[in-house]
Each structure stands twice: as C-alpha cells, then as structure tokens.
Design a protein around this motif. Structure first.
Motif, PDB file in Angstrom:
ATOM      1  N   SER A 220       0.827  -1.204   0.000  1.00 19.26           N
ATOM      2  CA  SER A 220       0.000   0.000   0.000  1.00 19.26           C
ATOM      3  C   SER A 220       0.860   1.253   0.000  1.00 19.26           C
ATOM      4  N   TYR A 221       0.247   2.374  -0.337  1.00 23.68           N
ATOM      5  CA  TYR A 221       0.935   3.667  -0.335  1.00 23.68           C
ATOM      6  C   TYR A 221       1.534   3.950   1.039  1.00 23.68           C
ATOM      7  N   THR A 222       0.750   3.730   2.077  1.00 23.03           N
ATOM      8  CA  THR A 222       1.225   4.003   3.436  1.00 23.03           C
ATOM      9  C   THR A 222       2.396   3.104   3.814  1.00 23.03           C
ATOM     10  N   ALA A 223       2.285   1.818   3.479  1.00 20.97           N
ATOM     11  CA  ALA A 223       3.339   0.875   3.833  1.00 20.97           C
ATOM     12  C   ALA A 223       4.624   1.164   3.071  1.00 20.97           C
ATOM     13  N   VAL A 224       4.502   1.509   1.785  1.00 20.77           N
ATOM     14  CA  VAL A 224       5.684   1.829   0.985  1.00 20.77           C
ATOM     15  C   VAL A 224       6.422   3.014   1.592  1.00 20.77           C
ATOM     16  N   LEU A 225       5.678   4.075   1.930  1.00 16.78           N
ATOM     17  CA  LEU A 225       6.327   5.278   2.453  1.00 16.78           C
ATOM     18  C   LEU A 225       6.905   5.044   3.855  1.00 16.78           C
ATOM     19  N   ARG A 226       6.241   4.219   4.640  1.00 15.35           N
ATOM     20  CA  ARG A 226       6.785   3.890   5.963  1.00 15.35           C
ATOM     21  C   ARG A 226       8.099   3.136   5.822  1.00 15.35           C
ATOM     22  N   GLN A 227       8.125   2.201   4.888  1.00 16.37           N
ATOM     23  CA  GLN A 227       9.328   1.425   4.631  1.00 16.37           C
ATOM     24  C   GLN A 227      10.445   2.323   4.088  1.00 16.37           C
ATOM     25  N   GLU A 228      10.108   3.200   3.153  1.00 17.59           N
ATOM     26  CA  GLU A 228      11.109   4.051   2.521  1.00 17.59           C
ATOM     27  C   GLU A 228      11.647   5.122   3.466  1.00 17.59           C
ATOM     28  N   ALA A 229      10.835   5.515   4.448  1.00 13.98           N
ATOM     29  CA  ALA A 229      11.263   6.560   5.380  1.00 13.98           C
ATOM     30  C   ALA A 229      12.447   6.130   6.233  1.00 13.98           C
ATOM     31  N   ARG A 230      12.692   4.828   6.309  1.00 16.46           N
ATOM     32  CA  ARG A 230      13.782   4.306   7.133  1.00 16.46           C
ATOM     33  C   ARG A 230      15.120   4.312   6.404  1.00 16.46           C
ATOM     34  N   LYS A 231      15.122   4.670   5.147  1.00 11.69           N
ATOM     35  CA  LYS A 231      16.340   4.593   4.339  1.00 11.69           C
ATOM     36  C   LYS A 231      17.028   5.944   4.253  1.00 11.69           C
ATOM     37  N   LEU A 232      18.287   5.896   3.858  1.00  5.66           N
ATOM     38  CA  LEU A 232      19.069   7.111   3.651  1.00  5.66           C
ATOM     39  C   LEU A 232      18.837   7.583   2.217  1.00  5.66           C
ATOM     40  N   GLN A 233      17.872   8.476   2.040  1.00  4.13           N
ATOM     41  CA  GLN A 233      17.557   9.003   0.721  1.00  4.13           C
ATOM     42  C   GLN A 233      16.862  10.344   0.855  1.00  4.13           C
ATOM     43  N   GLY A 234      16.833  11.087  -0.223  1.00  4.35           N
ATOM     44  CA  GLY A 234      16.212  12.409  -0.211  1.00  4.35           C
ATOM     45  C   GLY A 234      16.409  13.080  -1.552  1.00  4.35           C
ATOM     46  N   LEU A 235      16.328  14.414  -1.553  1.00  4.90           N
ATOM     47  CA  LEU A 235      16.497  15.228  -2.755  1.00  4.90           C
ATOM     48  C   LEU A 235      17.608  16.239  -2.505  1.00  4.90           C
ATOM     49  N   THR A 236      18.480  16.417  -3.477  1.00  5.68           N
ATOM     50  CA  THR A 236      19.560  17.370  -3.282  1.00  5.68           C
ATOM     51  C   THR A 236      18.996  18.788  -3.205  1.00  5.68           C
ATOM     52  N   ALA A 237      19.647  19.615  -2.393  1.00  2.54           N
ATOM     53  CA  ALA A 237      19.112  20.952  -2.102  1.00  2.54           C
ATOM     54  C   ALA A 237      19.082  21.855  -3.334  1.00  2.54           C
ATOM     55  N   GLY A 238      20.017  21.676  -4.258  1.00  5.70           N
ATOM     56  CA  GLY A 238      20.073  22.540  -5.420  1.00  5.70           C
ATOM     57  C   GLY A 238      19.223  22.059  -6.577  1.00  5.70           C
ATOM     58  N   ALA A 239      19.620  20.931  -7.167  1.00  9.77           N
ATOM     59  CA  ALA A 239      18.957  20.433  -8.372  1.00  9.77           C
ATOM     60  C   ALA A 239      17.680  19.658  -8.069  1.00  9.77           C
ATOM     61  N   GLY A 240      17.486  19.258  -6.818  1.00 10.48           N
ATOM     62  CA  GLY A 240      16.328  18.428  -6.490  1.00 10.48           C
ATOM     63  C   GLY A 240      16.451  17.026  -7.044  1.00 10.48           C
ATOM     64  N   ALA A 241      17.691  16.564  -7.231  1.00 11.91           N
ATOM     65  CA  ALA A 241      17.921  15.216  -7.756  1.00 11.91           C
ATOM     66  C   ALA A 241      17.752  14.190  -6.643  1.00 11.91           C
ATOM     67  N   HIS A 242      17.303  12.994  -7.012  1.00  9.94           N
ATOM     68  CA  HIS A 242      17.212  11.917  -6.033  1.00  9.94           C
ATOM     69  C   HIS A 242      18.615  11.521  -5.589  1.00  9.94           C
ATOM     70  N   ILE A 243      18.785  11.343  -4.280  1.00 12.41           N
ATOM     71  CA  ILE A 243      20.051  10.882  -3.737  1.00 12.41           C
ATOM     72  C   ILE A 243      19.776   9.799  -2.714  1.00 12.41           C
ATOM     73  N   ASN A 244      20.572   8.751  -2.756  1.00 15.08           N
ATOM     74  CA  ASN A 244      20.431   7.682  -1.766  1.00 15.08           C
ATOM     75  C   ASN A 244      21.817   7.202  -1.356  1.00 15.08           C
ATOM     76  N   CYS A 245      21.872   6.543  -0.226  1.00 13.14           N
ATOM     77  CA  CYS A 245      23.125   5.990   0.269  1.00 13.14           C
ATOM     78  C   CYS A 245      22.892   4.546   0.685  1.00 13.14           C
ATOM     79  N   GLU A 246      23.682   3.650   0.128  1.00 12.39           N
ATOM     80  CA  GLU A 246      23.574   2.225   0.437  1.00 12.39           C
ATOM     81  C   GLU A 246      24.534   1.879   1.580  1.00 12.39           C
ATOM     82  N   PRO A 247      24.021   1.494   2.748  1.00 16.36           N
ATOM     83  CA  PRO A 247      24.920   1.094   3.838  1.00 16.36           C
ATOM     84  C   PRO A 247      25.530  -0.280   3.536  1.00 16.36           C
ATOM     85  N   LEU A 248      26.843  -0.347   3.524  1.00 14.44           N
ATOM     86  CA  LEU A 248      27.557  -1.598   3.280  1.00 14.44           C
ATOM     87  C   LEU A 248      28.219  -2.077   4.568  1.00 14.44           C
TER      88      LEU A 248
END
Length: 364
Positions: A220-248
């Motif tokens: 569901s929409y709610t479950a997807v966003l709850r799951q995604e909120a736990r990750k290191l991701q966002g939008l860059t302040a300038g270009a608004g590009a998607h940015i994510n970080c994969e913890p290794l």
C-alpha cells in the motif's frame, strides 16, 4: 593516478584510462570493474569465488545507448537478471556461487583491466571537481563531497552509480555508499543536513512512491512510504535530484563469508521480524519467525516454516527497511543456510532471479 590493474585493453576501440579508475588492494561491494571487452560490471557482495568477481553488467557498448565512454556509445542496464542475456556470448561470465547457492553472473578476475573504487572516487572527485560535470547535479555532489571531507569521513563514504565511471548526465541520480556502523552514522548526519539534502515530504512523497511502487508490488501507499522513510535518501538541495546511500558492511565484517547456501525451492510467507541488527547493511540479514505460508514450490512447506529463521537479502532496496516487530510479506528462494552456530533455513532475495520478482513488503 596509477595505471589499470591487469591485462591489455583491445586495440580498437581503445579503453582509455581515467583518474576515476585505479587499482586498490580490496574490491568492495558496489565498486565497478571494466573488463577486456569494454563491459562495466557492478560488484555485488563481498564474498566471491576464486575465479570471478560477482556482479552484473551495468554499462555495455550499444548503439541504442545514451552514454559516451571510451569514445563509444554505452547503454545502461538497471535490471540485474538482464545481464544473463547481455552475456550470452560470454559463458565464462556464468558462475556458481557456493555462498549464495545458485548460478550468477560475474567477471573473470583475469579479464579485469580497471577497478573503479567507490571510496577512491570520492577522493578523486574532490581533487578533480571538473569530473563531476558542469551541471546542477554535479555541483550538488561536489557540495556533499566537501562536507564529507570537512567532517573527516572520506574513508567512510563513497560514490557509486554513474558518477563512479564518468557516465553521468544532467538528469542523473546521486548514489552513495557508506561503510560499517561509523559510515552509517556519518551518512545519517549528511542526510539530516538541510542545506545539502531535503527529505521527501509533502508533494514529493508521491514522487517517491511512484519511484518505488514498481519494485514493491502489492504494497500500500502508506506501507511503501513507511518502509522508505527508514532509508538514507532524499532530494539534493540545489537540483532536487534523487540521492540515496547504500549502507555496506565494514571492511572486516566476515558474517557472510562464513555462510554457504543450497537452494530448495521458492516460498512466500508472512513473517515477523525478530532481529534487525544485521539488516542495517547490505547484504542484509534479518531474524524472522514465519507465521503463515502463502505459497511454495516445495511440498509440505509447513515442515520448513517453523525452521525458517533468517531473511537474507542481496537487494539493497530492503537494507534498513525493517525493524523488530514488523510483519512482512516475503517471497523468495527457500535455502538451507550453513553458518557458524548451527544450520538453519532461510528466505533469500537475490537480484539475479529470472523466475519471479522477489519481494519483502511491510504489511501495514
């Protein structure tokens, strides 16, 4: 920078050297490797057979592509299992992995001519900012890299994706990695610095949902966003590009090195997460308790259900996505997992699957 590692590139067309490519003692998860045929492989995991580095073709020469590398047109591949087809004329790139328990793709070690290290790329881009490109996304990346260096975290964070090999465009995402618990903490600080990265919120949440929903079918929409909120991701302040970080995993983490697997079949279940401490880094390893078997290719799946105690995921989408107490809908490979402390059964999610899409979704 020093010359490529091994072998000699083909005479025509030449595979020219780049400051981003350099030999290093250790090849890590999410690094890239250039082979003698001009294929660029993305490394998956840190456990490899002696003959190959496991991974998939990320960029390959193709006139239908939209990237220029080594004076020829390259095409990007975003689906791991498609590497089997791309490598149809290279059967030497099909290899069995005892650690994962199935046939995967990988590059023969003797064919590697250049190693692109995520860690080294961050340093090289800091020293040679022109390599980030003259566009807004590149400038955002450079601002992030300066912040990492100012914090003294340059050994804890790396740059992967298109910026790692110089295949970026003005519309590229920014893909980072971080190493071990200290790297995770450094990345979390970076992702909570609003002058660098904005969180997904408001109307942007729909953008995030559409980005992920195709991979999280049935959630569901709610479950997807709850799951995604736990990750290191966002939008860059300038270009608004998607940015994510994969913890290794940390360089000295040997947890996965001490495991081997044998595939039994496929199974879908509802399971409760009992331990997430090893699920915060890729490959993720969660403790689980199966509550309901939904489907299975194995007869009498209930016999296995109470003995399935692990979820092991090589899919970065599920790293850090679950917490103890969550109920998760899982669909993946049923494997027998040999590990220190006693064998067990597990559900494994691998990006090399060509039979079905493997899933791990929050149920609420």
């Amino acid at each position: 920078m020093s010359a490529p590692q091994t072998s000699t590139p083909p005479a025509s067309p030449p595979l020219t050297s780049s400051p981003l490519g350099t030999p290093l003692p250790a090849i890590r998860d999410r690094d890239y490797l250039l082979d003698r045929d001009g294929l660029i492989f993305k490394v998956i995991g840190d456990v490899h057979p002696g003959t190959h580095w496991l991974g998939y073709v990320k960029y390959h020469p193709d006139p239908r592509g939209d990237r220029m590398l080594f004076d020829r047109t390259y095409r990007q591949n975003t689906i791991v299992s498609k590497a089997f087809g791309i490598l149809a004329d290279r059967p030497d790139c099909y290899v069995y992995s005892p650690a994962i328990g199935c046939v995967l793709t990988g590059v023969p070690r003797t064919d590697v001519i250049t190693h692109y290290s995520c860690r080294q790329a961050l340093t090289v881009l800091h020293q040679h900012p022109e390599l980030a490109g003259d566009h807004a996304v590149g400038r955002d990346l450079l601002a992030l890299i300066r912040a990492v260096h100012d914090a003294g975290a340059q050994d804890l964070i790396g740059v992967t994706g298109s910026f790692l090999v110089g295949a970026h465009t003005p519309n590229s995402d920014i893909d980072l990695v971080c190493y071990g618990p200290d790297g995770y903490d450094a990345a979390r600080t970076l992702f909570t610095t609003p002058v660098l990265i904005r969180p997904y919120e408001g109307p942007a949440l729909t953008q995030l949902y559409l980005r992920r929903a195709k991979y999280l079918t049935g959630s569901s929409y709610t479950a997807v966003l709850r799951q995604e909120a736990r990750k290191l991701q966002g939008l860059t302040a300038g270009a608004g590009a998607h940015i994510n970080c994969e913890p290794l995993r940390a360089d000295d983490d040997r947890t996965l090195h001490r495991q081997s697997a044998s595939e039994i079949g496929q199974i879908g279940v509802l399971a409760r997460i009992t331990d997430h401490t090893q699920g915060l880094a890729t490959p993720a390893l969660y403790g689980i308790d199966v509550t309901t078997v939904l489907h299975s290719t194995v007869d009498d799946a209930s016999v296995f259900a109470e003995r399935i105690t692990r979820l092991r995921s090589y899919l970065g989408a599920y790293t850090g996505a679950f917490r103890e107490g969550d109920t998760v809908h899982l669909s993946g490979r049923l494997i027998h997992l040999n590990q220190p402390g006693g064998d067990t059964f597990a559900i494994e999610l691998t990006p090399w699957s060509v039979t079905e899409g493997f899933l791990a979704n929050l149920t609420t």
